[in-house]
Design a protein around this motif. Structure first.
Motif, PDB file in Angstrom:
ATOM      1  N   PHE A  94       0.824  -1.210   0.000  1.00 56.28           N
ATOM      2  CA  PHE A  94       0.000   0.000   0.000  1.00 56.28           C
ATOM      3  C   PHE A  94       0.861   1.264   0.000  1.00 56.28           C
ATOM      4  O   PHE A  94       1.818   1.380   0.749  1.00 56.28           O
ATOM      5  CB  PHE A  94      -0.906   0.019   1.245  1.00 56.28           C
ATOM      6  CG  PHE A  94      -1.747   1.267   1.352  1.00 56.28           C
ATOM      7  CD1 PHE A  94      -2.990   1.326   0.752  1.00 56.28           C
ATOM      8  CD2 PHE A  94      -1.272   2.389   2.041  1.00 56.28           C
ATOM      9  CE1 PHE A  94      -3.751   2.478   0.836  1.00 56.28           C
ATOM     10  CE2 PHE A  94      -2.031   3.534   2.115  1.00 56.28           C
ATOM     11  CZ  PHE A  94      -3.279   3.578   1.511  1.00 56.28           C
ATOM     12  N   ASP A 233       0.578   7.079   8.661  1.00 54.48           N
ATOM     13  CA  ASP A 233      -0.648   6.640   7.988  1.00 54.48           C
ATOM     14  C   ASP A 233      -0.360   5.549   6.960  1.00 54.48           C
ATOM     15  O   ASP A 233      -1.110   4.578   6.837  1.00 54.48           O
ATOM     16  CB  ASP A 233      -1.321   7.835   7.295  1.00 54.48           C
ATOM     17  CG  ASP A 233      -1.994   8.771   8.281  1.00 54.48           C
ATOM     18  OD1 ASP A 233      -2.185   8.368   9.445  1.00 54.48           O
ATOM     19  OD2 ASP A 233      -2.321   9.907   7.896  1.00 54.48           O
ATOM     20  N   THR A 236       0.244   2.341   8.752  1.00 52.90           N
ATOM     21  CA  THR A 236      -1.011   1.808   9.303  1.00 52.90           C
ATOM     22  C   THR A 236      -1.822   1.103   8.221  1.00 52.90           C
ATOM     23  O   THR A 236      -2.346   0.003   8.431  1.00 52.90           O
ATOM     24  CB  THR A 236      -1.840   2.949   9.921  1.00 52.90           C
ATOM     25  OG1 THR A 236      -1.090   3.562  10.984  1.00 52.90           O
ATOM     26  CG2 THR A 236      -3.148   2.418  10.492  1.00 52.90           C
ATOM     27  N   LYS A 237      -1.927   1.751   7.057  1.00 48.16           N
ATOM     28  CA  LYS A 237      -2.664   1.154   5.940  1.00 48.16           C
ATOM     29  C   LYS A 237      -1.981  -0.120   5.450  1.00 48.16           C
ATOM     30  O   LYS A 237      -2.649  -1.079   5.046  1.00 48.16           O
ATOM     31  CB  LYS A 237      -2.770   2.166   4.800  1.00 48.16           C
ATOM     32  CG  LYS A 237      -3.592   3.404   5.136  1.00 48.16           C
ATOM     33  CD  LYS A 237      -5.058   3.071   5.363  1.00 48.16           C
ATOM     34  CE  LYS A 237      -5.879   4.333   5.573  1.00 48.16           C
ATOM     35  NZ  LYS A 237      -7.297   4.032   5.852  1.00 48.16           N
ATOM     36  N   GLU A 240      -2.969  -2.847   7.752  1.00 48.42           N
ATOM     37  CA  GLU A 240      -4.345  -3.256   7.497  1.00 48.42           C
ATOM     38  C   GLU A 240      -4.417  -4.136   6.250  1.00 48.42           C
ATOM     39  O   GLU A 240      -5.155  -5.128   6.220  1.00 48.42           O
ATOM     40  CB  GLU A 240      -5.229  -2.023   7.322  1.00 48.42           C
ATOM     41  CG  GLU A 240      -5.447  -1.236   8.607  1.00 48.42           C
ATOM     42  CD  GLU A 240      -6.278   0.013   8.381  1.00 48.42           C
ATOM     43  OE1 GLU A 240      -6.634   0.285   7.208  1.00 48.42           O
ATOM     44  OE2 GLU A 240      -6.584   0.716   9.356  1.00 48.42           O
ATOM     45  N   GLN A 241      -3.651  -3.749   5.223  1.00 47.35           N
ATOM     46  CA  GLN A 241      -3.614  -4.558   4.002  1.00 47.35           C
ATOM     47  C   GLN A 241      -3.093  -5.962   4.292  1.00 47.35           C
ATOM     48  O   GLN A 241      -3.650  -6.959   3.818  1.00 47.35           O
ATOM     49  CB  GLN A 241      -2.728  -3.870   2.959  1.00 47.35           C
ATOM     50  CG  GLN A 241      -2.643  -4.602   1.621  1.00 47.35           C
ATOM     51  CD  GLN A 241      -1.574  -4.009   0.714  1.00 47.35           C
ATOM     52  OE1 GLN A 241      -0.420  -3.869   1.117  1.00 47.35           O
ATOM     53  NE2 GLN A 241      -1.957  -3.646  -0.503  1.00 47.35           N
ATOM     54  N   THR A 301     -11.651   0.778   2.951  1.00 49.08           N
ATOM     55  CA  THR A 301     -10.508   1.304   2.193  1.00 49.08           C
ATOM     56  C   THR A 301     -10.874   1.596   0.752  1.00 49.08           C
ATOM     57  O   THR A 301     -10.026   2.016  -0.025  1.00 49.08           O
ATOM     58  CB  THR A 301      -9.344   0.291   2.220  1.00 49.08           C
ATOM     59  OG1 THR A 301      -9.775  -0.947   1.667  1.00 49.08           O
ATOM     60  CG2 THR A 301      -8.863   0.073   3.642  1.00 49.08           C
TER      61      THR A 301
END
Length: 358
Positions: A94, A233, A236-237, A240-241, A301
């Motif tokens: 990401f 950020d 963090t993404k 999550e991915q 997302t």
């Protein structure tokens, strides 16, 4: 002409040597108390202030250069670390493009910070301190001329007190005294005018130097804070991915195992009677398959995803095209929205393993 040139040079050399001898002799006599010394307490205070000012300014200059060297070292370390992150960041992770831009912006911010401190703080301080060597040399020259003046004054006085007065020598000594006094006073007056002005200028120089330093520091840390927030950020993404992929893989394996178990059960068990119904399904509005409740929070997302809070009830819909359904994902609309709006315009997909069937 060559001999004349040598003669002039030799004469000047002899004169300089004689001046140094006279000054040395005068200083010895003054230290022994056999000759009085011209003193100026007010001027001595100006000289003390000058020396203090030069020492303090040089220390600020030295420490500021050390600070700039530390900034440069931090810039180099930051660039190496950011480049390392960019090199190992895989293309399908990401925010790859955002990360590359982040690395470039961070490097630019460090360069601008170092350059601004150099141009706006250090160069001004350098200019301020550049005037001290010339003034210091003139102070030393004033000291020498003061010794010459005292020596000429004592020589003239000794000739006047002598038993045998040589008027020619007295006249010459008086002329030398006047010349020595004039040279000394010219230097003395110039320095008396300049030194107080220089002393007062130190406050403005320090204000400009540290005002500029503080301003550029504040701007640098403000912009760096924004970049750090952006990097946080992205990370963090990325997590999550990674978690979504991990959960989707686990859900796929679990779903396959359940499907095999169900097929085995159906094959070995008699068909249920048509009179048996699912109580929960009987309460569903028409068009919905079943209801689930969110057991984990999920942040959408993409535009077609449904954002979940723990405890949200979701009515599950069938996909218009079953081929569009990804393994481990469901389509639905929040129950609260359905009862309020009675439409499915707010439907979206969500990970099945973030929910539990009710």
């Amino acid at each position: 002409m060559a001999e004349l040139g040598k003669g002039v040079t030799a004469g000047k050399l002899a004169l300089n040597v004689q001046k140094r001898l006279n000054r040395a002799q005068e200083k010895v006599l003054q230290k022994l108390g056999k000759a009085d010394e011209t003193r100026d307490s007010a001027f001595e205070e100006l000289v003390a202030n000058f020396n203090k000012q030069m020492t303090e300014g040089s220390k600020v200059q030295r420490d500021l250069k050390a600070y700039l060297a530390a900034v440069k070292a931090m810039h180099d370390a930051s660039r190496r670390l950011q480049d390392c992150l960019a090199d190992m960041y895989e293309p399908d992770w990401f925010g790859k493009e955002e990360l590359d831009a982040q690395v470039e912006d961070t490097d630019t911010l460090w360069m601008e910070y170092h350059q601004n401190l150099t141009d706006k703080s250090l160069l001004g301080l350098d200019t301020y301190l550049a005037q001290f060597p010339e003034i210091k040399a003139r102070l030393a020259k004033r000291d020498r001329k003061l010794v010459d003046f005292d020596s000429a004054r004592h020589h003239f006085a000794s000739l006047q007190k002598g038993k045998k007065k040589d008027e020619a020598k007295i006249a010459k000594a008086e002329e030398e005294l006047g010349r020595a006094q004039r040279i000394f006073e010219e230097l003395n007056v110039e320095l008396q005018d300049e030194l107080p002005v220089l002393w007062d200028s130190r406050v403005g120089v320090y204000v400009d130097t540290f005002h500029s330093l503080a301003g550029h520091e504040e701007k640098f840390h403000r912009e760096m804070s924004k970049l750090s927030h952006n990097l946080n950020d992205i990370m963090t993404k990325l997590e999550e991915q990674r978690q979504l992929k991990k959960d989707a893989t686990a859900a796929t394996k679990k779903g396959g195992a359940k499907s095999e178990e169900a097929n085995h059960s159906q094959a070995s068990s008699p068909a249920p009677k048509s009179s048996v119904t699912n109580g929960a399904d009987a309460e569903l509005p028409p068009g919905f398959l079943y209801k689930v409740k969110a057991v984990h929070e999920y942040t959408a997302t993409d535009n077609d995803e449904l954002e979940l809070k723990v405890g949200d009830a979701v009515l599950v819909l069938a996909f218009d095209n079953p081929e569009e359904q990804d393994d481990g994902w469901l389509l639905g609309v929040k129950e609260a929205h359905w009862f309020l709006k009675k439409d499915i315009s707010a439907k979206g997909v969500f990970p099945e393993n973030f929910t539990q069937k009710v």
